[in-house]
Enzyme design. Structure first.
Site, short mmCIF file in Angstrom:
data_model
loop_
_atom_site.label_atom_id
_atom_site.label_comp_id
_atom_site.label_asym_id
_atom_site.label_seq_id
_atom_site.Cartn_x
_atom_site.Cartn_y
_atom_site.Cartn_z
N ASP A 1 5.80 4.80 5.02
CA ASP A 1 6.43 3.96 5.84
C ASP A 1 6.54 2.60 5.16
OD1 ASP A 1 3.81 3.59 6.69
OD2 ASP A 1 4.49 2.89 8.72
N HIS A 2 6.12 2.29 3.90
CA HIS A 2 6.12 1.12 3.28
C HIS A 2 6.65 1.40 1.64
CE1 HIS A 2 3.70 -1.42 5.84
NE2 HIS A 2 3.57 -0.01 6.39
N ASP B 1 -0.08 -3.97 6.37
CA ASP B 1 -0.88 -3.44 7.54
C ASP B 1 -2.35 -3.91 7.35
OD1 ASP B 1 1.44 -2.23 8.01
OD2 ASP B 1 0.87 -0.32 8.03
N HIS C 1 1.50 3.96 1.92
CA HIS C 1 1.84 4.83 3.00
C HIS C 1 3.15 5.02 3.23
CE1 HIS C 1 -2.09 4.19 5.64
NE2 HIS C 1 -2.23 5.20 4.82
N HIS D 1 -7.66 -0.42 5.57
CA HIS D 1 -6.46 0.39 5.96
C HIS D 1 -6.09 1.40 5.11
CE1 HIS D 1 -2.74 1.35 8.21
NE2 HIS D 1 -2.15 1.22 7.22
N HIS E 1 0.86 -1.28 0.02
CA HIS E 1 0.04 0.00 0.07
C HIS E 1 1.09 1.28 0.01
CE1 HIS E 1 1.05 -0.68 4.26
NE2 HIS E 1 0.44 0.56 4.42
N HIS F 1 4.45 -4.49 10.83
CA HIS F 1 4.82 -3.80 12.08
C HIS F 1 4.91 -4.82 13.00
CE1 HIS F 1 4.45 0.37 10.77
NE2 HIS F 1 3.53 0.08 9.91
#
Length: 254
Positions: A59-60, A132, A57, A113, A55, A170
């Site tokens: 932090d990915h 996530d 975001h 998400h 996805h 995570h």
């Protein structure tokens, strides 16, 4: 046939390096941060050629651009989020079967998400890379919803074999477990999992991977259609979607 190297990144993220030991092909599942991935690849003597993104975001995906300065990478990711990611070479949709080494990754729709979130299932060595969408003892925060779509995605993951190894984006097991215990405090399998996770953390080890079978017994978000979960929320007789939505809201406020 396949090795999975789990690399801590940022504060709570995991970067995953997927290695086919028969062909030598190497891929990344998401790219949260370049330095730990580069260090791991150097130590392991691996050269990734693909990145499979779950996805959009930051932090990915923020590691993608700097990693491309070191490796010749083909970036795969959800077609529905191509505009948000902006670096995809191959836009993939749920149901696709992607070749990797001697195996295949099945793309599974797991929206909620984010609106286009996908998970990858390694068919030949049952392994789920859930991003996530699903965590150990929890699930992702429902940013884009709606709850019926996220619940449907989790049910798709629940249908995978119990022996499936689960990798997530995570390290959240202990915090998820603290909430799950308030909903399901008599669940012996849950209490055992929390104890196991605490021991793993105390010994400096990650709590992942775990098995999907264990999650089916312990994770309340995979069990929103069970009477006991609805009862704990004061929603006896409620539709599973309403139960799931209430469960996610309760976790957000926990």
């Amino acid at each position: 046939m396949f090795k999975i190297h789990q690399i801590p990144a940022l504060e709570t993220n995991f970067a995953l390096i997927l290695e086919c030991t028969t062909t030598g092909e190497v891929a990344l599942i998401d790219a949260p941060d370049a330095p730990p991935i580069l260090n791991a690849c150097k130590e392991l003597g691996l050269t990734p050629s693909k990145v499979f993104v779950t996805h959009h975001h930051w932090d990915h995906v923020d590691g993608i651009a700097p990693l491309r300065e070191h490796f010749d990478l083909t970036i795969y990711g959800p077609k529905a989020e191509a505009e948000q990611i902006g670096q995809l070479d191959m836009e993939v949709e749920p149901g696709a079967m992607l070749e990797f080494g001697d195996g295949h990754l099945n793309v599974i729709a797991t929206p909620g998400h984010t609106f286009g979130h996908i998970a990858y299932f390694l068919v030949e060595q049952p392994t789920l890379f859930a991003g996530d969408a699903l965590f150990s003892l929890g699930c992702g925060r429902m940013f884009d919803g709606p709850p019926d779509q996220m619940w449907a995605g989790l049910k798709r993951l629940r249908e995978l074999p119990d022996a499936t190894q689960l990798y997530c984006g995570h390290e959240y097991t202990l915090s998820n477990g603290a909430f799950a215990q308030t909903i399901d405090h008599t669940n012996k399998a849950l209490l055992a999992r929390i104890e196991q996770a605490q021991t793993q953390i105390d010994n400096g080890r990650p709590t992942l991977p775990t098995t999907l079978g264990n999650e089916k017994l312990t994770n309340p978000f995979l069990r929103a259609d069970q009477i006991g979960i609805a009862h704990a929320l004061g929603l006896d007789g409620s539709d599973p979607v309403a139960t799931f939505a209430a469960l996610r809201k309760a976790k957000d406020q926990f």
